[in-house]
Design a protein around this motif. Sequence first.
Motif, PDB file in Angstrom:
ATOM      1  N   ALA A 238       0.826  -1.209   0.000  1.00  0.00           N
ATOM      2  CA  ALA A 238       0.000   0.000   0.000  1.00  0.00           C
ATOM      3  C   ALA A 238       0.859   1.258   0.000  1.00  0.00           C
ATOM      4  O   ALA A 238       0.544   2.247  -0.677  1.00  0.00           O
ATOM      5  CB  ALA A 238      -0.926  -0.005   1.220  1.00  0.00           C
ATOM      6  N   TYR A 239       1.954   1.226   0.733  1.00  0.00           N
ATOM      7  CA  TYR A 239       2.847   2.379   0.816  1.00  0.00           C
ATOM      8  C   TYR A 239       3.465   2.690  -0.548  1.00  0.00           C
ATOM      9  O   TYR A 239       3.559   3.848  -0.955  1.00  0.00           O
ATOM     10  CB  TYR A 239       3.940   2.121   1.845  1.00  0.00           C
ATOM     11  N   GLN A 240       3.888   1.633  -1.271  1.00  0.00           N
ATOM     12  CA  GLN A 240       4.481   1.846  -2.589  1.00  0.00           C
ATOM     13  C   GLN A 240       3.452   2.377  -3.578  1.00  0.00           C
ATOM     14  O   GLN A 240       3.757   3.256  -4.398  1.00  0.00           O
ATOM     15  CB  GLN A 240       5.078   0.545  -3.121  1.00  0.00           C
ATOM     16  N   ILE A 241       2.220   1.873  -3.518  1.00  0.00           N
ATOM     17  CA  ILE A 241       1.177   2.391  -4.404  1.00  0.00           C
ATOM     18  C   ILE A 241       0.930   3.864  -4.118  1.00  0.00           C
ATOM     19  O   ILE A 241       0.809   4.680  -5.032  1.00  0.00           O
ATOM     20  CB  ILE A 241      -0.132   1.579  -4.252  1.00  0.00           C
ATOM     21  N   GLN A 242       0.876   4.210  -2.828  1.00  0.00           N
ATOM     22  CA  GLN A 242       0.674   5.614  -2.463  1.00  0.00           C
ATOM     23  C   GLN A 242       1.826   6.466  -2.982  1.00  0.00           C
ATOM     24  O   GLN A 242       1.620   7.582  -3.472  1.00  0.00           O
ATOM     25  CB  GLN A 242       0.557   5.740  -0.941  1.00  0.00           C
ATOM     26  N   ASP A 243       3.034   5.954  -2.904  1.00  0.00           N
ATOM     27  CA  ASP A 243       4.205   6.658  -3.425  1.00  0.00           C
ATOM     28  C   ASP A 243       4.070   6.874  -4.931  1.00  0.00           C
ATOM     29  O   ASP A 243       4.395   7.950  -5.451  1.00  0.00           O
ATOM     30  CB  ASP A 243       5.463   5.841  -3.109  1.00  0.00           C
ATOM     31  N   ASP A 244       3.586   5.853  -5.619  1.00  0.00           N
ATOM     32  CA  ASP A 244       3.424   5.950  -7.074  1.00  0.00           C
ATOM     33  C   ASP A 244       2.289   6.898  -7.453  1.00  0.00           C
ATOM     34  O   ASP A 244       2.344   7.566  -8.491  1.00  0.00           O
ATOM     35  CB  ASP A 244       3.178   4.559  -7.660  1.00  0.00           C
ATOM     36  N   ILE A 245       1.268   6.961  -6.621  1.00  0.00           N
ATOM     37  CA  ILE A 245       0.185   7.924  -6.832  1.00  0.00           C
ATOM     38  C   ILE A 245       0.717   9.346  -6.713  1.00  0.00           C
ATOM     39  O   ILE A 245       0.415  10.218  -7.532  1.00  0.00           O
ATOM     40  CB  ILE A 245      -0.961   7.685  -5.827  1.00  0.00           C
ATOM     41  N   LEU A 246       1.555   9.568  -5.694  1.00  0.00           N
ATOM     42  CA  LEU A 246       2.138  10.891  -5.488  1.00  0.00           C
ATOM     43  C   LEU A 246       3.063  11.283  -6.629  1.00  0.00           C
ATOM     44  O   LEU A 246       3.246  12.474  -6.904  1.00  0.00           O
ATOM     45  CB  LEU A 246       2.899  10.927  -4.163  1.00  0.00           C
ATOM     46  N   ASP A 247       3.639  10.310  -7.310  1.00  0.00           N
ATOM     47  CA  ASP A 247       4.518  10.605  -8.447  1.00  0.00           C
ATOM     48  C   ASP A 247       3.725  11.260  -9.577  1.00  0.00           C
ATOM     49  O   ASP A 247       4.271  12.061 -10.343  1.00  0.00           O
ATOM     50  CB  ASP A 247       5.176   9.317  -8.940  1.00  0.00           C
TER      51      ASP A 247
END
Length: 325
Positions: A210-219
């Motif tokens: 979930a953290y990585q997906i959130q990071d990718d969303i922020l990208d």
Amino acid sequence: MVHQIWHQFPRIQLKLIQLEPYLLKAVTLSNQPVHSRILALLKSGGKLLRPGFFYIYSEFGENIPADKLRAGAAAIELLHVATLIHDDVIDQSPLRRGVQTIHTQYGQKNAIYAGDYLFTCYFDQVLKSTHDATDLQRHIEAMQTILNGELDQMAFNYRQDMSQKDYFHEITGKTAELFKLSFEQSAILTHAPRDIVTLGGEIGLAIGQAYQIQDDILDYGGDSSQTKKPVLEDLQSGVYTLPLILANQTAGTQLAPLLGKKQDLKEADIKKIQEIVIKSGGLKRAHEIANQLTQKTLALINRLPEQNSKKELRRLTNLLLQREQ
């Protein structure tokens, strides 16, 4: 200075404040220019999430000597920083946490050596925390999984046919495995029951994904002044993340000619891809998947014994997975 997110968890904040100077002393590279850049990276405002989770989850086990617990937490963070240095070389990233990357200033060769050196620091701290052969083997397996995840990412670069399944395979190795290790090792070192160790691994894996997906969303939708890295940096490096993969399912004909330019993407092309990802609903659907994983994580946390650490895990998970940086 320890990240402000820990202000809400003063007991853990104190442990992380004490961990910071220990981390700096654990690195004694003789090459002073590179050594100073590693220290700058360690001091430059990382969230210390993995050792923070390590400390919280250790409270589901028994009390052990503070020096062994600290070494276990330090090992996790040093492994994380080593992978970041290598990531920056692979992705050709100019900045990390707002600090110029080592390869940008001193070249790829020196950056790779710096990352390799931190791997030795990591195993040094592992040995300070435990001499149990089974624990050491678990660390070796985790490192192999993480490195395989990085190699898998290289194989997927610029692949327009990359699937959601491929993406989860990649981030599980690249990101989620280290969160999983943080939880498992804290439980193992504190002699927690086997079911707590297993459950910790499941929680760490779900949080990491979930953290990585959130990071990718922020990208795609974040502010570089907040995230401390260039927006859409992954796209420019040929790394296709979940928002783009989902957008490609419905807007593939629009995206194909742009993505076909690969490393020759211009600023206008990148902006257009960002617009398509948002308008096609790719970003929204990525948010939905991240929310589903957040709910899965909270359900796993609910299975833990009732104590203050459980409440903190639940609160920290909500804070992290709804962040804007």
